[in-house]
Write an enzyme that holds these catalytic residues in place. Structure first.
Site, PDB file in Angstrom:
ATOM      1  N   ARG A   8      17.629 106.133 -36.363  1.00  0.00           N
ATOM      2  CA  ARG A   8      16.835 106.369 -37.579  1.00  0.00           C
ATOM      3  C   ARG A   8      17.437 107.524 -38.375  1.00  0.00           C
ATOM      4  O   ARG A   8      17.489 107.482 -39.591  1.00  0.00           O
ATOM      5  CB  ARG A   8      15.361 106.671 -37.256  1.00  0.00           C
ATOM      6  CG  ARG A   8      14.617 107.102 -38.522  1.00  0.00           C
ATOM      7  CD  ARG A   8      13.095 107.232 -38.454  1.00  0.00           C
ATOM      8  NE  ARG A   8      12.550 107.498 -37.166  1.00  0.00           N
ATOM      9  CZ  ARG A   8      12.592 108.686 -36.542  1.00  0.00           C
ATOM     10  NH1 ARG A   8      13.146 109.730 -37.121  1.00  0.00           N
ATOM     11  NH2 ARG A   8      12.065 108.820 -35.353  1.00  0.00           N
TER      12      ARG A   8
ATOM     13  N   TYR B  92      10.463  99.377 -63.703  1.00  0.00           N
ATOM     14  CA  TYR B  92      10.260  98.335 -62.698  1.00  0.00           C
ATOM     15  C   TYR B  92       8.802  98.376 -62.196  1.00  0.00           C
ATOM     16  O   TYR B  92       8.259  99.456 -61.945  1.00  0.00           O
ATOM     17  CB  TYR B  92      11.245  98.560 -61.539  1.00  0.00           C
ATOM     18  CG  TYR B  92      11.082  97.601 -60.399  1.00  0.00           C
ATOM     19  CD1 TYR B  92      11.446  96.263 -60.543  1.00  0.00           C
ATOM     20  CD2 TYR B  92      10.556  98.014 -59.192  1.00  0.00           C
ATOM     21  CE1 TYR B  92      11.289  95.375 -59.493  1.00  0.00           C
ATOM     22  CE2 TYR B  92      10.399  97.130 -58.130  1.00  0.00           C
ATOM     23  CZ  TYR B  92      10.764  95.806 -58.297  1.00  0.00           C
ATOM     24  OH  TYR B  92      10.603  94.928 -57.256  1.00  0.00           O
TER      25      TYR B  92
ATOM     26  N   LYS C  37      20.024  94.128 -55.185  1.00  0.00           N
ATOM     27  CA  LYS C  37      20.490  93.439 -56.392  1.00  0.00           C
ATOM     28  C   LYS C  37      22.024  93.396 -56.421  1.00  0.00           C
ATOM     29  O   LYS C  37      22.621  92.829 -55.538  1.00  0.00           O
ATOM     30  CB  LYS C  37      19.883  94.114 -57.629  1.00  0.00           C
ATOM     31  CG  LYS C  37      18.388  94.474 -57.471  1.00  0.00           C
ATOM     32  CD  LYS C  37      17.468  93.280 -57.353  1.00  0.00           C
ATOM     33  CE  LYS C  37      16.040  93.613 -56.896  1.00  0.00           C
ATOM     34  NZ  LYS C  37      15.352  94.673 -57.583  1.00  0.00           N
TER      35      LYS C  37
ATOM     36  N   ASP D  52      17.400 105.293 -62.209  1.00  0.00           N
ATOM     37  CA  ASP D  52      17.495 104.035 -61.466  1.00  0.00           C
ATOM     38  C   ASP D  52      18.619 103.215 -62.103  1.00  0.00           C
ATOM     39  O   ASP D  52      18.504 102.772 -63.245  1.00  0.00           O
ATOM     40  CB  ASP D  52      16.141 103.313 -61.543  1.00  0.00           C
ATOM     41  CG  ASP D  52      16.096 102.041 -60.697  1.00  0.00           C
ATOM     42  OD1 ASP D  52      17.158 101.413 -60.506  1.00  0.00           O
ATOM     43  OD2 ASP D  52      14.993 101.668 -60.249  1.00  0.00           O
TER      44      ASP D  52
HETATM   45  C1  LIG Z   1      14.190  95.509 -57.414  1.00  0.00           C
HETATM   46  C2  LIG Z   1      14.130  96.833 -58.078  1.00  0.00           C
HETATM   47  C3  LIG Z   1      13.577  97.956 -57.444  1.00  0.00           C
HETATM   48  C4  LIG Z   1      12.908  97.878 -56.098  1.00  0.00           C
HETATM   49  O1  LIG Z   1      13.804  97.587 -55.074  1.00  0.00           O
HETATM   50  P1  LIG Z   1      13.419  96.787 -53.737  1.00  0.00           P
HETATM   51  O2  LIG Z   1      14.724  96.690 -53.042  1.00  0.00           O
HETATM   52  O3  LIG Z   1      12.833  95.479 -54.141  1.00  0.00           O
HETATM   53  O4  LIG Z   1      12.420  97.632 -52.999  1.00  0.00           O
HETATM   54  C5  LIG Z   1      13.608  99.172 -58.110  1.00  0.00           C
HETATM   55  N1  LIG Z   1      14.135  99.282 -59.345  1.00  0.00           N
HETATM   56  C6  LIG Z   1      14.656  98.233 -59.985  1.00  0.00           C
HETATM   57  C7  LIG Z   1      15.232  98.417 -61.359  1.00  0.00           C
HETATM   58  C8  LIG Z   1      14.679  96.975 -59.384  1.00  0.00           C
HETATM   59  O5  LIG Z   1      15.181  95.921 -60.055  1.00  0.00           O
END
Ligand SMILES: *Cc1c(COP(=O)(O)O)cnc(C)c1O
Length: 383
Positions: free
Chosen positions: A51, A104, A201, A176
């Site tokens: 962890r 998001y 993504k 982000d």
């Molecule tokens: C998908 C997404 C998240 C969240 O990520 P997860 O891996 O689904 O927890 C945060 N910010 C953006 C811009 C996203 O597209």
């Protein structure tokens, strides 16, 4: 003279290669062991419990820190895990967080939940409006959160301008960078202090891992965020880290194909009689085009457009052959969604309307299939 450091596409392909000292495997092995032997009670090794630290996860975090130009990174089990750890690390009780009103949905829910629990105050602002810097100066938040391009309308935030305004009031800036990946944008170089990714993504890119990462510009911030990831228990598993490191090797080639295919679809939709509005930062008419051209190295693989009515959007989505109707984005396969009924369904209709999410809006995550097939598919589904 020292050797020049490899360019990003080279660094991504070669991340962790040659690190196996036991058998000299070219591709690094996966360390699944949860625990590591102590030499004796006075000497713990580099790794003790997975962890906290794991060799496979460490290769991925080093690669991501490298690609974002940070001092260190933590790799988490989801993007929201990364955001949770970042909030804990960068705020104390009562701090004001300023965040985009069109961020998001999961981020929106998390920030609201933290505010409900009395941990932070949160205020929402329009980060595509240059006047957001006045809001920052007036409200003096402790943390400024930004996300650019935004979802689903691909609005652009001027990262350097927001970072300068935030630093003038001693705020920390978190960006982000999920929608572009480090292949197209490096927020730390533009003044952000921390970069967050949903590696689910583009970074993994194959729609088979849920994961996240936080990269910090400074080593103390990176250590503090790692402390929180370990303490909260949000660090990623070894197998997911391995898969994401494998996906990362092709990031730059994949992203180039995503950008080219998205641009081809946008060109085909330009002036199309069925398309009431077309959202893509690569279009000169897009309100954020100039900023995007300055701070990005490409316009990305996301496109959204308005077909005028929910019925038209439903008919379009129902006729696509090479786009799966699904949420998420950034995988090699093309996806299409209806933000109002899918990704943003939790938003009440008036909030959707305020955010510009209309009933006729569809969003494409353009994949890396053959450009001609994708363009033909979109045009046929419109007719
Ligand atoms: C998908 C997404 C998240 C969240 O990520 P997860 O891996 O689904 O927890 C945060 N910010 C953006 C811009 C996203 O597209």
């Amino acid at each position: 003279m020292t050797d020049p450091s490899p360019r990003p596409a080279t660094a991504a392909v070669r991340a962790g290669l040659g690190s196996d000292t036991a058998y000299h495997a070219v591709v690094p092995p996966i360390y699944l062991s949860t625990t590591y032997s102590f030499a004796d009670l006075d000497h713990r090794g580099e790794f003790d419990y997975s962890r906290s630290h794991n060799p496979t996860r460490r290769l991925l975090s080093q690669a991501l820190a490298d690609l974002e130009g940070g001092a260190g990174a933590s790799v988490t089990g989801s993007g929201l895990g990364a955001i949770t750890a970042t909030l804990h690390a960068l705020t104390t009780v009562g701090d004001l967080v300023l965040a985009p009103h069109d961020c998001y949905g999961g981020t929106w829910r998390l920030f609201e939940a933290f505010a409900q629990a009395g941990l932070i105050h949160v205020e929402w602002a329009d980060f595509a409006d240059p006047a957001v810097t006045d809001v920052i100066a007036a409200r003096e938040p402790a943390l400024v959160w930004l996300e650019t391009p935004s979802n689903p309308l691909l609005r652009i935030t001027d990262i350097a301008a927001v970072a300068a305004a935030a630093h003038a009031v001693d705020a920390v800036v978190a960006a982000d960078n999920t929608f572009l990946s480090p292949a197209l944008q490096n927020p730390l170089a533009l003044g952000a202090d921390v970069v967050i990714h949903s590696t689910t993504k583009y970074l993994n890119g194959h729609s088979d891992v849920v994961g996240g990462a936080v990269v910090a510009a400074s080593a103390p911030a990176a250590e503090d965020i790692h402390w929180w990831c370990n303490t909260l228990g949000v660090t990623a598993g070894a197998f997911d880290s391995y898969l994401t490191l494998r996906g990362l090797r092709t990031l730059h080639r994949r992203v180039a194909a995503h950008c080219a295919n998205a641009a081809a679809i946008v060109a085909a939709l330009e002036g199309h009689p069925k398309v009431a509005a077309l959202h893509y930062p690569g279009r000169p008419g897009h309100p954020g085009h100039a900023v995007a051209a300055r701070q990005q190295r490409g316009f990305g693989g996301m496109v959204s457009f308005d077909l005028g009515s929910e019925a038209a959007a439903r008919a379009f989505l129902g006729r696509l052959r090479f786009f799966s109707v699904a949420e998420s984005l950034g995988g090699v396969e093309s996806l299409a969604c209806h933000p109002g009924l899918m990704t943003h369904a939790a938003m009440p209709p008036d909030v959707q309307a305020a955010a510009g999410i209309t009933p006729g809006l569809v969003r494409l995550s353009v994949g890396i299939e053959d450009e001609h097939d994708l363009v033909a598919d979109v045009l046929a589904a419109l007719d």
